[in-house]
Design an enzyme around this catalytic site. Structure first.
Site, PDB file in Angstrom:
ATOM      1  N   ILE A 164      24.340 -80.604 -34.525  1.00  0.00           N
ATOM      2  CA  ILE A 164      25.615 -81.309 -34.496  1.00  0.00           C
ATOM      3  C   ILE A 164      26.694 -80.288 -34.150  1.00  0.00           C
ATOM      4  CG2 ILE A 164      24.996 -83.214 -36.027  1.00  0.00           C
ATOM      5  CD1 ILE A 164      26.210 -81.741 -38.347  1.00  0.00           C
ATOM      6  N   ASP A 165      27.815 -80.778 -33.656  1.00  0.00           N
ATOM      7  CA  ASP A 165      28.878 -79.904 -33.193  1.00  0.00           C
ATOM      8  C   ASP A 165      29.385 -78.977 -34.289  1.00  0.00           C
ATOM      9  OD1 ASP A 165      28.711 -81.302 -30.848  1.00  0.00           O
ATOM     10  OD2 ASP A 165      30.560 -82.440 -31.132  1.00  0.00           O
ATOM     11  N   LYS A 166      29.948 -77.874 -33.871  1.00  0.00           N
ATOM     12  CA  LYS A 166      30.549 -76.919 -34.802  1.00  0.00           C
ATOM     13  C   LYS A 166      31.524 -77.617 -35.745  1.00  0.00           C
ATOM     14  CE  LYS A 166      33.766 -73.017 -34.865  1.00  0.00           C
ATOM     15  NZ  LYS A 166      34.579 -72.074 -34.044  1.00  0.00           N
TER      16      LYS A 166
END
Length: 341
Positions: A164-166
């Site tokens: 998942i994104d930062k």
């Protein structure tokens, strides 16, 4: 130092903001009357804005650029391009750094000999990459797991099955061995993993429930972004449900169920129907009527709150939930204080 190779971190179903995989060769458009007589380095930057001019110059001077018409390598950045010429760029493979174990606290929801489930905070990168070689989830896992990693592809390292994104918070499952990695990857590929996200988006979501579909690929306009594309890309489907509406329709709270896990899928899909995520500075457009208190939320308001899958060894169905983190709870409270629609 742990014996690791980042090129071996397999990710079969990715929802992330990590570096995109670069195609092996890039062929430019033809030189036109508008670009004729430009310096070669400037022309290539014009055609390939994903690269800096310094990168382009390095490509030219290290035999990574050739003229398609005669297969001749171009070695001078100041060469003046001629009409109808095209050029082929073959970027060199980046040499990844080897991640070191780091004593970083983890919020572990479950762990056994085969896998672990973590609740990742916003701000933590999952996988080391350009600009983020330390402080990542992988660095933390290498320290935490130590000798419990029996190997992925013959190397003692965590099996990152999805990302998942930062700046997205929430639940991830990580494999400790090859068998578990392969079986979890198969579940992701078959779309049998259950994933539910919560998001806060701009504007009134009219329908109680809806589906967004459309292939997602690299944006033809900005190569650092993803977009719905008419050709190419990968099929993607997002189901959404409206949970609440706030302040005369300035924002909505939604739940998203993913059939697929494409890079930036929820962010791209919701933006495409006029409901960009609050705090998303890449895909979002802030409404002019938005209260000032909402304009500066520091990250995309997205949380991976539920994950369900079949344990590869036991065959039992496991499910995990993680409540909204503090910053999203505060955002929710702010929206409620503004008033419901």
């Amino acid at each position: 130092m742990a014996d690791n190779n980042l090129t071996d971190y397999l990710t079969d179903d990715i929802d992330s903001d990590s570096e995109y995989t670069q195609t092996s060769q890039i062929v430019t458009q033809k030189v036109s009357s508008d670009t004729e007589n430009l310096r070669l380095d400037k022309f290539l930057v014009f055609c390939c804005p994903q690269f800096s001019r310094n990168q382009i110059i390095r490509f030219i001077t290290t035999d990574c650029v050739k003229r398609v018409q005669d297969n001749e390598f171009m070695i001078k950045p100041d060469y003046r391009v001629k009409i109808d010429e095209t050029f082929e760029i073959t970027p060199p493979n980046a040499i990844p750094a080897e991640p070191e174990p780091e004593n970083i606290p983890l919020n572990i929801l479950y762990e056994d000999n085969d896998l672990l489930v973590v609740n990742k905070p916003a701000g933590m990168v999952v996988h080391p990459g350009a600009g983020n070689y330390t402080g990542t989830l992988v660095n933390a896992l290498l320290y935490h797991c130590k000798d419990s990693l029996s190997g992925i592809g013959g190397v003692k390292r965590p099996g990152i099955v999805h990302r998942i994104d930062k700046d997205t918070s929430g639940i991830l499952v990580i494999a400790k061995n090859d068998f578990t990695h392969i079986r979890l990857s198969e579940q992701f590929s078959a779309h049998t993993i259950e994933r539910i996200y919560q998001a806060f988006v701009w504007n009134l979501v009219q329908q109680k429930e809806g589906i967004v579909t459309g292939n997602i690929g690299r944006s033809p306009i900005n190569r650092q972004k993803m977009a719905l594309v008419k050709t190419g890309g990968k099929p993607a489907t997002t189901h959404y449900e409206r949970l609440a509406v706030y302040h005369k329709g300035i924002a909505s709270h939604i739940q998203c169920v993913l059939e697929t896990g494409r890079t930036h899928q929820i962010r791209v899909h919701m933006s495409s129907i006029g409901h960009a995520l609050i705090g998303d500075n890449i895909y979002g457009v802030i409404p002019k009527t938005a209260p000032a208190i909402l304009k500066f939320f520091p990250r995309q308001a997205l949380h991976a709150g539920f994950l369900g899958f079949v344990h590869p060894k036991s065959g039992k169905y496991l499910s995990f939930s993680a409540p909204l983190p503090d910053d999203l709870q505060q955002l929710k409270q702010t929206l409620e204080n503004l008033g419901a629609s």
